[in-house]
Structures are given as C-alpha cells and as structure tokens.
Design an enzyme around this catalytic site. Structure first.
Site, PDB file in Angstrom:
ATOM      1  N   ASP A 291       1.005  -1.189  -0.037  1.00  0.00           N
ATOM      2  CA  ASP A 291       0.054  -0.085  -0.089  1.00  0.00           C
ATOM      3  C   ASP A 291       0.996   1.149   0.181  1.00  0.00           C
ATOM      4  O   ASP A 291       2.043   1.048   0.020  1.00  0.00           O
ATOM      5  CB  ASP A 291      -1.115   0.016   1.223  1.00  0.00           C
ATOM      6  CG  ASP A 291      -2.258   0.912   0.861  1.00  0.00           C
ATOM      7  OD1 ASP A 291      -2.275   1.744   0.206  1.00  0.00           O
ATOM      8  OD2 ASP A 291      -3.160   0.738   1.316  1.00  0.00           O
TER       9      ASP A 291
HETATM   10  C1  BGC Z   1      -5.156   3.392   0.231  1.00  0.00           C
HETATM   11  C2  BGC Z   1      -5.231   2.375  -0.855  1.00  0.00           C
HETATM   12  C3  BGC Z   1      -4.939   3.297  -2.068  1.00  0.00           C
HETATM   13  C4  BGC Z   1      -3.403   3.789  -2.329  1.00  0.00           C
HETATM   14  C5  BGC Z   1      -3.203   4.677  -3.389  1.00  0.00           C
HETATM   15  C6  BGC Z   1      -3.464   4.079   0.003  1.00  0.00           C
HETATM   16  O1  BGC Z   1      -3.813   5.128   1.332  1.00  0.00           O
HETATM   17  O2  BGC Z   1      -4.952   2.588   1.174  1.00  0.00           O
HETATM   18  O3  BGC Z   1      -6.243   1.599  -1.182  1.00  0.00           O
HETATM   19  O4  BGC Z   1      -4.846   2.493  -3.525  1.00  0.00           O
HETATM   20  O5  BGC Z   1      -3.586   4.671  -1.128  1.00  0.00           O
HETATM   21  O6  BGC Z   1      -3.972   5.920  -3.413  1.00  0.00           O
END
Ligand code: BGC
Length: 896
Positions: A291
């Site tokens: 993530d």
């Molecule tokens: C989220 C993800 C997301 C990523 C990119 C993170 O903060 O948990 O689900 O895909 O950011 O924006």
C-alpha cells in the site's frame, strides 16, 4: 495524532504535511506491545518462484525472454514507483520502465468505484451497493464497465476491488469499498469484478491483504507502529483469506498488502502471509505490491515476497519524500552486495512482466492520458520534484460510454426495502410529498467541492478517501422526485422546520446518512472510522425522523450509508411506514431510487450486513482499538463470529438480519432438488505436484557493477527515484557481494533454497489452492414464484444458500449455525404468477473447515448430514436439502 495525507492528490498541501511529519521524525518508533500468545507469523522462506501454474505458463515464457535480457538496474526499475507524483503526475503510482526492451512505465490508479481524481468517467455505486444487489451478472457487468474506463484512461492497474476491510468492525472506515460483512459475498463479488475488469486487459489489484479492519493507527510512520491484526489460522482461512483465495483462483494479476501488521509482522514484509499463504498455498503467480508508503524495510520485504514498492518513496523508517527509497537504487545495492539473492530480483521482475503479458498489455495498450495531480491541460511534468519542466498532462478523454445504464441498474438493485407497513410503498406520483434532509440534494457548493469527498454535504453517494471518484454529474433524489411527482415540497435542512398542519394523505420522505472513509482525512471528527458518530445517523438524522414522525402520519425514511446504523430511535414509530437503505449509489442516486418509490420497479436489494438493535450486540473485540503510545493490538478473539455468525451464536435477534430485503412482490420457493456432483472424502485428493518454474533457469550469477551505473552525463531530476547507483557505490557494493562477505541479519528461519515437493503445503497445487477444493460437491435447483396479487409491481427474487454443518462436527469444529455459500437472483423481474428456476452450488471448500493441525481443508463428516438452507434472508430460510439423503423440504422454518 499525526494524520498523514496518504494516497491523496499532491499539491503543496499534501507534500507539506508529509514534510511536517518527517521533520518530527527524529525519534525512533515506539516499542510495540507484545502480540498475544498463540498469534504467529512464522518464518516462511524463500519466496516461491512464480511461473509454475498452467494458467500463467505462456505469459511466463514471454516474460522470461524479456527479463533474461535485462540489466540489474532494469529489473529493479520495474519493481517500484519512480516517486510520488513523478511522470507527469499521471497516476497515483508509476513504475520505472525499460524503454530499451519496449516495457513502458506502468500506471497504477485508484479506485474501486471508478477512475479517481479525473473527469469524463462514471462514478459507479460503491462496493457495498454492489454487494447489496446479490446479482452476480451485475457485479460482472460493473466490472466490465470499470475495466473499459481504466483502459480508456490508459491505466494499467485498477487498484481494486477491495475485499479487506471485510467488514468485521461496524465502525470501520472503509467497509463500504468492499461488498459486505461476509467472506462469500466478498469473494463472489470480488471475483466477478476481477473477471469483468481483467477481460478488458486491465490488471485488477485485490486489496488489502489483510486485517485492515480499522483505519485508526493503520500505518507505520516515523513516530509510530501500525496496529497488529492478530488473527488465528482457522479464522484467517475461513473468513479473511477466503475472498483472496477466490481472487487468485479467478486469475487476479496483482494483490496489495495492507498497511497494518498481521500477528506482529508488517503486512508488506510478512513472510508467512506473502510467501506462505499467498504464493505457496494459494499459488499466486502475479505480483504483490505495498500500500502507499507502507514499505518499512528494503531487504526484509524483498525476502518476504514483496514484488513492488509503491509509490516508491520511504516513509516508515526515515525522512519521507526527499527522494529516498527502500528499493530502487537501494535494491540494486542490496543485490550487488549479496543481501538480496539474484534469484529473488529475477522472480520479482518476472512476476511484474508476466502479469503485463498475462493481461495482454504488450499489445497496443494506451498510455495514460490524464493527470491525478491537476485538472489543468498543462502542468509540471514532474510535480513531485517541485521544480519541473511543464507540458501537456490532461487530454480529457471521455471513457463513459453507456456505463450510466449499468451504474443505475446497480444503484437500483442495491436499494434495500427494510420495512413496508401495509404495503405503504409504492406511492402514487400524485401524493403530496414533503421532503426533509440535505441528503436529498446535491452538495450546494458543488458536487466535487470537497477533495476526495471529504465532506458529508448534500447527498452521500460514496465515502471519502482513495476509494472515491469525481462525479461527472449527479442525479440527485430531490431533482428526480420533482421530475416525477406532481406535488413536492422540499426542506433543504437537517433540523426539522416549522411546517403547516399536514393532511392525512401527506407523505414525508426523510433523507439521512452516515459517512466514513480513509484515515488520511478527518471529517466531522471521524478519523476515517466512524469513531465520533458511531452507528448513529449524522447531522441529528434520528431527531429529524422523530420530528417528522410526530407531525406526519406517513413517513418514508431513506438512508444513504456506509454500513449499519442503529434505527431504534424511530424504527417502530407508527408513522414510520417504510424504510429504504439506498447504500452509496454514486452518480445515479436519483431515478434509481424514485422509480422504486413510485413502483416503476420493485426493490430487490438485500442487506450485506446485519442491523443490530444496539451496538452492544456485537462482540467487544470488534470495537475500534487504540493504544497510541505503543503498537495497538487488534486481536480477533471473536474468531469466526462476526456479524450474523456472532448474533446467531449468541442468540441475539437483530433489528434486520443479514440478507434481509423486501419486495413489492411475494416470493415462494418450491421444487427444490439436490444433486450430488463430486463425491466427498474427508480430505481432498492429494494436491498436484508443483512443476519446475522457468524462473529457476534465469542467470543467478552476481551481476556486474556496471549494470547499475548511472549513464554518463545523465541529468537527474530531484526526488525522482532511479535504480542506478553512482559507479563508486556500485563498485563498492559489488566488492562485498563478490567476496561473499554479506552481513545482512537474515530473519530466523531464513533459507534461500526453494522448498522440495515434500515440504509444499497440502492445500496448494494450483492458482487458488488445491483444485479439488473448487469441485462442486452439490448442486441445488429450485423454483421461485411471485405469488403477489395481480397488478402489483413485478420484482426480482434472490435466493441465498447457507450451509449448516452436521451437528456432531459442529461441536468438534465449533462452526457457526449457518454460513452463506452462494446466491442467485432471477434474471428478470417476475410478474405476479410468474416463476423462474434458480441454481446454487456448494463446493468442497464450502463444506470444509480449516484443520489447523493437518493444515488442510477437511470435510468433517463426508457422509454426515449437511443442511443446505435456501431463502430470501439469513432469518428467512424456508427450504432445506440434506446432503446425506438428497431430500429437500419446502415451507419449513429456518434454523435461526
Ligand atoms: C490506500 C489504497 C490506495 C492507495 C493509493 C492508500 O492510502 O489505502 O487503497 O490504493 O492509497 O492511493
């Protein structure tokens, strides 16, 4: 608490937040509280090579050809992002490229309900709405439309679907991005979405693996450890891993690790989860990414099976976003100095390239044509660099096609009629309507006036954070009501206004909402999770309903919500005649709802979670947890018993049960037939043995230092992440590697040798695990008839199939009373008197429990009596078939 602005569009605001947190980061991470006894993240090394499963072999063959021509720096370059908001600020993540061999930078873009932070797209209904349709065809068609839009915008990766959060915690902030609080609902909806998206050539990214069930303290940051989700082996398999297994079986290309830790080990470097469960037991052949800014080690995460670091920068353990990375140039160094084995970087690069081939992206895939950084036509080409050349960044490609049709259909089939006293609904369009609540109208300050939907102003069509998208337009309920009904008075307020004395046929329609989102933002004191408002309607919604019910004798309540709300303050008031949960409808919030109110169609949604009488009805362990000065331990002591599994066990009657949903039609089930398809044995037939992987054939000799040198005269961009090293540094690393004098402190249990056949997990053997797990054991068909009086609105029927394990095995394995295993919805709405056939099935996995000793799926009593219950809700199951006799009975009383 430090609120970091993760995954949000950039601009100086978010960068300054990052810098602020970095500036304060001199202190070391807080000590963590010990993980409770019994929760283990055992060492599991090395990472199993990809490339041995039949369904991926052609892609691996092509990938091996490409990767074998790559230099070390080229291999490393495709395993990480080039830094946040680099590459024209195009996408939320952008990998490095290998132009010499025709491999472009790959664009990774949010989010689950549509292409985020851009225009000319469709804002589809959220996952929770999609789950509430209980309609597999719609789940798939929504996926097709989403896939077309991501491809049209030139995004290689769709950062969805989300099946974790699974919905364990009713207050959890991101449950609405997924499909409902049940592993099978999540698994089927996730798989249908993946199929639809990937058939368009877009790589789906199933997320978040695993245990991201609350938002508070989800992230490691320079000041603090993320929480540890402590999950026992059986619960992991039967609940939280279940939808990921189905995703792998369906061929998902990519999986995103969660922010948090699992059993004490951070998700993006958790060897037990990634190497063990995902890549060995489930046989995952694609790539695993972090993530955003979740990576907290370089070598450790590589050894634990991570394949891609996003967006490439560090945050977890050093000053973030100053052009530092745990990988890129550091991974190159780690390979050269012998810390990361060459076969691991070979496998990482091959997994990335194989996934690209597997989805056919080597053939004419469009490059990104939008910017997630700005809506302007031109902007900085490297916005993350602060000083950057400018150029065209937005081409405004319209990718909507006719997707509003499917978006509306999903929004409509999601709407769940909870209560309809005396068939109060549908209403005549001539009835005088008095509408209350700001949730009925579009946000008066603009439908996209809050970045990432970080306000609950006007209609709640989606939650906030990276799972949101811009509305291209919004069909709001009040405009739709006014278009359809003759006599509508709207009070755009959440405080009950003074109104004239109503006449007895006046109808009040009250709109209320409950919002949540991602912890990157706080909205009205809710830090992602519903920590401030709990399960109460926002903006004093309960009082609004109560006041309306005092005044009017006919009240219809419409709820837009991320999850369950407690309805006790008003649900039994005599004036509250009808309640519709419209979930999170996206852009098509108006007609999708009002057509139901006026009887142009019948509601057919079903609750994807239970609505309890009180929040105290849930187990204590599913409350939000926080120990801000140490690592928070989030221990899943309730085990399998979440949502209806818990309520049934504890004998607690909810206000509305999981799966509940009324129709204007009345359905009767008959002619149930059960057929045995594949005979069951206690344990599945032995797994197929694992063929050799072509990755083993790639060169594993230490690369020459020159493969890592910055090209002569290369003009570097500040903060851009490169995989090259200055020649002196590359030479120094190579010297260590060549001498074999590496000093890296390998984890306990570390081994660099691929496991022999005798040590491979018995539950594995193919994509998704042992293929025998997916054999259909029993097929069930039945007839459903609409028995409503002629003249009533036709409706679609849903059949939900639940398994009840044999009584004796239940005690041996302590199994929930009933568990959802399949569902089906009629293709067309049934007119009064009409019937349709529905088919349901139960696989071997559906009738198994996870045996933690045997480390295998076990059918406790293959010849025992499994009761296979079918009906329209978990508390309305009038059909039962028995696995031992194949006898079915109808018109019976269900088990709960
Ligand atoms: C989220 C993800 C997301 C990523 C990119 C993170 O903060 O948990 O689900 O895909 O950011 O924006």
């Amino acid at each position: 608490m430090v609120i970091l602005n993760m995954g949000c569009p950039p601009g100086l605001r978010s960068l300054s937040l990052f810098f602020l947190s970095g500036a304060a980061s001199a202190s070391v991470l807080q000590q963590r509280d010990p993980v409770p006894a019994g929760y283990v993240a055992a060492p599991y090394y090395p990472t199993p090579y990809g490339g041995w499963a039949d369904d991926w072999s052609a892609s691996y063959e092509s990938a091996i050809k490409l990767v074998s021509q790559m230099t070390l720096a080229e291999k490393v370059n495709i395993t990480a992002g080039t830094g946040i908001y680099m590459l024209q600020g195009r996408c939320v993540g952008n990998t490095g490229s290998v132009p010499r061999l025709g491999l472009p930078s790959l664009c990774l873009q949010d989010g689950p309900l549509g292409v985020r932070t851009t225009d000319n797209i469709t804002a589809f209904p959220a996952g929770i709405s999609t789950g509430a349709t209980f309609n597999k065809d719609l789940m798939y068609e929504r996926g097709v439309a989403i896939g077309e839009e991501f491809k049209g915008k030139g995004a290689n990766f769709y950062l969805g679907p989300s099946v974790g959060a699974l919905g364990r915690k009713p207050r959890g902030g991101r449950n609405w991005e997924g499909f409902g609080s049940d592993p099978v609902l999540q698994a089927i909806a996730g798989a249908e979405t993946i199929k639809g998206v990937q058939e368009q050539g877009v790589i789906a990214t199933l997320k978040h693996l695993i245990g991201n069930e609350q938002e508070l303290y989800r992230m490691y940051n320079p000041l603090q450890q993320a929480y540890s989700a402590n999950i026992d082996d059986r619960t992991l398999h039967e609940i939280y891993l279940w939808p990921f297994a189905q995703g792998v079986k369906t061929g998902v290309g990519s999986i995103m690790a969660s922010y948090n830790a699992i059993n004490g080990s951070a998700a993006s470097q958790n060897a037990y989860i990634i190497n063990g469960l995902l890549k060995d037991e489930l046989g995952f052949q694609g790539l695993v990414m972090t993530d955003w800014l979740a990576q907290i080690s370089g070598v450790g995460s590589a050894l634990a099976g991570l394949d891609m670091s996003m967006p490439g920068d560090t945050i977890g353990n050093s000053v973030p976003l100053f052009g530092y990375s745990n990988w890129m140039y550091e991974l190159t160094r780690s390979v050269l100095n012998g810390s990361v084995p060459v076969d691991r970087i070979n496998d990482m690069a091959t997994r990335v390239v194989a996934t690209w081939y597997q989805l056919g992206q080597d053939k004419d895939y469009p490059p990104p044509n939008f910017s997630s950084n700005t809506a302007d036509p031109e902007g900085p080409l490297y916005p993350g660099a602060l000083i950057s050349p400018r150029g065209v960044v937005n081409e405004y490609v319209n990718v909507q096609g006719d997707h509003k049709i499917i978006a509306k259909q999903v929004a409509q089939e999601a709407v769940t009629l909870l209560k309809n006293n005396g068939s109060f609904l549908p209403l005549s369009t001539k009835a005088p309507l008095f509408v209350f609540g700001t949730d009925a109208q579009a946000d008066p300050q603009g439908i996209n006036s809050c970045t990432d939907k970080t306000c609950n102003r006007g209609l709640l069509g989606m939650g906030w954070g990276s799972g949101s998208a811009n509305y291209p337009y919004l069909d709001d309920p009040i405009s739709s009501l006014k278009r359809k009904a003759a006599n509508v008075t709207y009070y755009a307020t959440d405080s009950f206004p003074s109104v004239a004395a109503p006449s007895s046929n006046d109808v009040a329609i009250v709109f209320i909402s409950s919002d949540s989102g991602e912890n990157s933002y706080t909205v009205e004191n809710n830090h992602g999770d519903r920590d401030a408002d709990g399960l109460k309607a926002w903006h004093n919604g309960d009082t609004l309903v109560q006041k309306a019910a005092e005044k009017y004798s006919n009240v219809v309540v419409v709820v837009h919500t991320v999850g369950p709300i407690i309805m006790e303050p008003w649900i039994n008031l005599p004036s509250v005649k009808a309640v519709l949960v419209a979930h999170l409808p996206g852009q098509e919030a108006g007609d999708s709802l009002t057509e139901l109110i006026f009887g142009e169609a019948s509601p057919s949604g079903h609750l994807p979670y239970s609505i309890p009488v009180s929040e105290d009805d849930y187990p204590d362990s599913v409350s939000l947890v926080a120990t801000p000065l140490s690592q928070t331990q989030d221990t899943y002591s309730e085990g399998l018993y979440i949502d209806y599994r818990h309520l049934n066990k504890a004998n607690i009657k909810p206000r509305f049960a999981f799966g509940h949903g009324l129709s204007y039609a009345s359905f009767h089930f008959s002619n149930a037939t059960l057929t045995r398809v594949t005979p069951l044995s206690e344990v599945p037939p032995p797994r197929p043995s694992k063929p050799a992987s072509p990755v083993a054939g790639l060169n594993t000799t230490l690369p020459a230092a020159a493969e890592a040198y910055f090209p002569d005269g290369f003009d570097r961009i500040w903060r851009y992440l490169y995989s090259w090293l200055p020649s002196g540094e590359a030479d120094a690393a190579h010297e260590i590697g060549a001498a074999g004098s590496k000093t890296y402190p390998y984890p306990a249990g570390y081994s660099a040798t691929q496991k022999p056949a005798s040590a491979q997990p018995p539950a594995g053997g193919a994509s998704g695990g042992n293929p025998a797990l997916w054999d259909t054991a029993y097929a069930l068909t039945l007839t459903v008839t609409n028995t409503a009086a002629s003249g009533t609105t036709p409706g679609k029927a849903v059949a939900q199939a639940y398994v009840q394990f044999p009584a004796s095995s239940s005690s041996a394995f302590d199994t929930p009373v009933i568990q959802l295993r399949d569902f089906a919805k009629t293709g067309a709405a049934l007119a009064p008197g009409q019937s349709a056939q529905l088919s349901l099935s139960f696989t071997r996995r559906d009738l198994s429990v996870w045996d933690t000793v045997r480390q295998n799926w076990v059918v406790p009593e293959p010849a025992g009596r499994y009761s296979l219950w079918v009906g329209g809700a978990s508390d309305d199951l009038p059909v039962v078939c028995y696995s031992d006799t194949l006898v079915c009975e109808v018109d019976v009383t269900g088990p709960v």
